[in-house]
Design a protein around this motif. Structure first.
Motif, PDB file in Angstrom:
ATOM      1  N   PRO A  14     -15.391  -2.273  15.786  1.00  0.00           N
ATOM      2  CA  PRO A  14     -15.678  -2.408  14.427  1.00  0.00           C
ATOM      3  C   PRO A  14     -15.221  -0.781  13.849  1.00  0.00           C
ATOM      4  O   PRO A  14     -15.017  -0.898  12.995  1.00  0.00           O
ATOM      5  CB  PRO A  14     -16.925  -2.383  14.450  1.00  0.00           C
ATOM      6  CG  PRO A  14     -17.270  -3.052  16.226  1.00  0.00           C
ATOM      7  CD  PRO A  14     -16.075  -3.070  16.546  1.00  0.00           C
ATOM      8  N   ASP A  15     -15.116   0.360  14.948  1.00  0.00           N
ATOM      9  CA  ASP A  15     -14.499   1.036  14.183  1.00  0.00           C
ATOM     10  C   ASP A  15     -13.933   1.692  14.085  1.00  0.00           C
ATOM     11  O   ASP A  15     -13.433   3.516  13.842  1.00  0.00           O
ATOM     12  CB  ASP A  15     -15.993   3.059  14.747  1.00  0.00           C
ATOM     13  CG  ASP A  15     -17.148   2.272  13.687  1.00  0.00           C
ATOM     14  OD1 ASP A  15     -17.858   1.666  12.875  1.00  0.00           O
ATOM     15  OD2 ASP A  15     -17.959   2.390  15.055  1.00  0.00           O
ATOM     16  N   GLU A  16     -12.784   0.953  14.881  1.00  0.00           N
ATOM     17  CA  GLU A  16     -10.860   1.109  14.951  1.00  0.00           C
ATOM     18  C   GLU A  16     -10.320   1.162  13.613  1.00  0.00           C
ATOM     19  O   GLU A  16     -10.445   0.088  12.632  1.00  0.00           O
ATOM     20  CB  GLU A  16     -10.741   0.658  15.985  1.00  0.00           C
ATOM     21  CG  GLU A  16      -9.499   0.647  16.018  1.00  0.00           C
ATOM     22  CD  GLU A  16      -8.822  -0.077  17.455  1.00  0.00           C
ATOM     23  OE1 GLU A  16      -6.889  -0.029  17.443  1.00  0.00           O
ATOM     24  OE2 GLU A  16      -9.690  -0.846  17.951  1.00  0.00           O
ATOM     25  N   GLN A  17      -9.990   2.034  13.350  1.00  0.00           N
ATOM     26  CA  GLN A  17      -8.617   2.075  11.970  1.00  0.00           C
ATOM     27  C   GLN A  17      -7.819   0.311  11.987  1.00  0.00           C
ATOM     28  O   GLN A  17      -6.844   0.423  13.345  1.00  0.00           O
ATOM     29  CB  GLN A  17      -7.998   3.479  11.928  1.00  0.00           C
ATOM     30  CG  GLN A  17      -7.553   3.707  10.640  1.00  0.00           C
ATOM     31  CD  GLN A  17      -7.296   5.080  10.525  1.00  0.00           C
ATOM     32  OE1 GLN A  17      -6.456   5.616  11.653  1.00  0.00           O
ATOM     33  NE2 GLN A  17      -7.272   5.874   9.338  1.00  0.00           N
ATOM     34  N   LEU A  18      -8.156  -0.657  10.932  1.00  0.00           N
ATOM     35  CA  LEU A  18      -6.895  -1.439  10.670  1.00  0.00           C
ATOM     36  C   LEU A  18      -5.218  -0.942  10.398  1.00  0.00           C
ATOM     37  O   LEU A  18      -4.826  -1.246  11.438  1.00  0.00           O
ATOM     38  CB  LEU A  18      -8.005  -2.018   9.828  1.00  0.00           C
ATOM     39  CG  LEU A  18      -8.953  -2.545   9.887  1.00  0.00           C
ATOM     40  CD1 LEU A  18      -9.497  -3.535   8.566  1.00  0.00           C
ATOM     41  CD2 LEU A  18      -9.297  -3.839  10.974  1.00  0.00           C
ATOM     42  N   ALA A  61      -8.854  -8.758   8.028  1.00  0.00           N
ATOM     43  CA  ALA A  61      -7.285  -9.597   8.503  1.00  0.00           C
ATOM     44  C   ALA A  61      -5.872  -8.919   7.322  1.00  0.00           C
ATOM     45  O   ALA A  61      -5.147  -8.369   7.327  1.00  0.00           O
ATOM     46  CB  ALA A  61      -7.080 -10.903   8.576  1.00  0.00           C
ATOM     47  N   PRO A  62      -6.668  -8.990   6.340  1.00  0.00           N
ATOM     48  CA  PRO A  62      -5.163  -9.521   4.699  1.00  0.00           C
ATOM     49  C   PRO A  62      -4.757  -7.166   5.426  1.00  0.00           C
ATOM     50  O   PRO A  62      -3.839  -7.279   4.935  1.00  0.00           O
ATOM     51  CB  PRO A  62      -6.261  -9.175   3.739  1.00  0.00           C
ATOM     52  CG  PRO A  62      -6.727 -10.520   3.798  1.00  0.00           C
ATOM     53  CD  PRO A  62      -7.206 -10.140   5.495  1.00  0.00           C
ATOM     54  N   VAL A  63      -6.066  -6.585   4.860  1.00  0.00           N
ATOM     55  CA  VAL A  63      -6.145  -5.455   5.068  1.00  0.00           C
ATOM     56  C   VAL A  63      -5.133  -4.499   6.947  1.00  0.00           C
ATOM     57  O   VAL A  63      -3.528  -4.074   6.644  1.00  0.00           O
ATOM     58  CB  VAL A  63      -7.612  -4.662   5.418  1.00  0.00           C
ATOM     59  CG1 VAL A  63      -7.468  -3.059   6.107  1.00  0.00           C
ATOM     60  CG2 VAL A  63      -8.123  -4.795   3.967  1.00  0.00           C
ATOM     61  N   ALA A  86      -1.080  -4.933  -0.655  1.00  0.00           N
ATOM     62  CA  ALA A  86      -0.515  -3.672  -0.881  1.00  0.00           C
ATOM     63  C   ALA A  86       1.703  -3.629  -0.867  1.00  0.00           C
ATOM     64  O   ALA A  86       1.727  -2.132  -0.613  1.00  0.00           O
ATOM     65  CB  ALA A  86      -0.566  -3.710   1.273  1.00  0.00           C
ATOM     66  N   ASP A  87       1.241  -4.202  -1.133  1.00  0.00           N
ATOM     67  CA  ASP A  87       3.469  -4.546  -1.771  1.00  0.00           C
ATOM     68  C   ASP A  87       3.688  -3.788  -2.722  1.00  0.00           C
ATOM     69  O   ASP A  87       4.023  -2.875  -2.895  1.00  0.00           O
ATOM     70  CB  ASP A  87       4.366  -5.084  -1.645  1.00  0.00           C
ATOM     71  CG  ASP A  87       4.566  -6.392  -0.121  1.00  0.00           C
ATOM     72  OD1 ASP A  87       4.023  -4.996   0.720  1.00  0.00           O
ATOM     73  OD2 ASP A  87       4.057  -7.237  -0.118  1.00  0.00           O
ATOM     74  N   ASP A  88       3.132  -3.472  -4.013  1.00  0.00           N
ATOM     75  CA  ASP A  88       2.703  -3.388  -4.827  1.00  0.00           C
ATOM     76  C   ASP A  88       1.666  -2.574  -5.788  1.00  0.00           C
ATOM     77  O   ASP A  88       2.721  -2.401  -7.105  1.00  0.00           O
ATOM     78  CB  ASP A  88       4.027  -4.845  -5.389  1.00  0.00           C
ATOM     79  CG  ASP A  88       2.968  -6.297  -6.233  1.00  0.00           C
ATOM     80  OD1 ASP A  88       1.628  -5.474  -6.127  1.00  0.00           O
ATOM     81  OD2 ASP A  88       2.728  -6.993  -6.922  1.00  0.00           O
ATOM     82  N   LEU A  89       0.766  -2.396  -5.078  1.00  0.00           N
ATOM     83  CA  LEU A  89      -0.048  -2.035  -5.893  1.00  0.00           C
ATOM     84  C   LEU A  89      -1.206  -2.058  -7.024  1.00  0.00           C
ATOM     85  O   LEU A  89      -1.903  -1.921  -8.040  1.00  0.00           O
ATOM     86  CB  LEU A  89      -0.375  -0.154  -5.563  1.00  0.00           C
ATOM     87  CG  LEU A  89       0.827   0.658  -4.188  1.00  0.00           C
ATOM     88  CD1 LEU A  89       0.679   2.046  -4.478  1.00  0.00           C
ATOM     89  CD2 LEU A  89      -0.245   0.039  -3.522  1.00  0.00           C
TER      90      LEU A  89
END
Length: 135
Positions: A14-18, A61-63, A86-89
C-alpha cells in the motif's frame, strides 16, 4: 477492473512507490510544493478517492504501468484531482469533489502549473516510453 487491481496489489504494498517521480516533477518540486502533490502509492490514490468521493483509487494500475500521472491539488479555497497522460502530459481529467467541475481557483492553478510542467518536460524528458492512452 478487479483483475487489474489484483495485479497491482500483488506487485506493490500500500505505501510502496508505484513509479519513480518523473524528471519534470522533480525539477518543479519547489513550484509544486505549495499546491500540488503527486499521488504515487496505492494508499495515496485510495485516500484521495475516499476524501474526494471519486474513483482515483482505481488508478494504481495505470500509474504503475506509466500510462497515467495523478496529482492532487489543494488550495485554501478548494481541492481537485488531476489525471495526466504520462506520455504527453495532456490533461485527461480534472475533477472536484464527487467528480464535479473543479473550482475556478483550481483550474487557474492547474493551468499555471501545467504550463511549467510541460516546459520542463520538453527539456528533461518524461518516461521515454510510448504507451496506449486507453485504460
Amino acid at each position: 477492473v478487479n483483475r487489474l487491481m489484483e495485479g497491482v496489489e500483488k506487485r506493490f504494498k500500500p505505501d510502496e512507490q508505484l513509479i519513480e517521480p518523473p524528471a519534470w516533477w522533480e525539477q518543479t518540486r519547489k513550484l509544486n510544493a505549495r499546491y500540488a502533490r503527486l499521488l504515487n502509492t496505492r494508499r495515496e490514490l485510495s485516500n484521495e478517492g475516499r476524501e474526494m468521493d471519486h474513483c482515483s483509487g482505481l488508478y494504481a494500475a495505470p500509474v504503475a504501468d506509466k500510462r497515467s500521472i495523478v496529482i492532487s491539488l489543494k488550495l485554501p479555497t478548494c481541492r481537485s484531482t488531476v489525471e495526466l497522460d504520462a506520455d504527453d502530459l495532456k490533461i485527461r481529467q480534472h475533477v472536484g469533489p464527487g467528480n464535479t467541475a473543479p473550482h475556478p481557483n483550481c483550474i487557474r492553478t492547474l493551468n499555471r502549473l501545467h504550463t511549467e510542467w510541460k516546459k520542463v518536460a520538453r527539456f528533461e524528458g518524461r518516461y521515454g516510453e510510448s504507451r496506449s492512452r486507453r485504460f
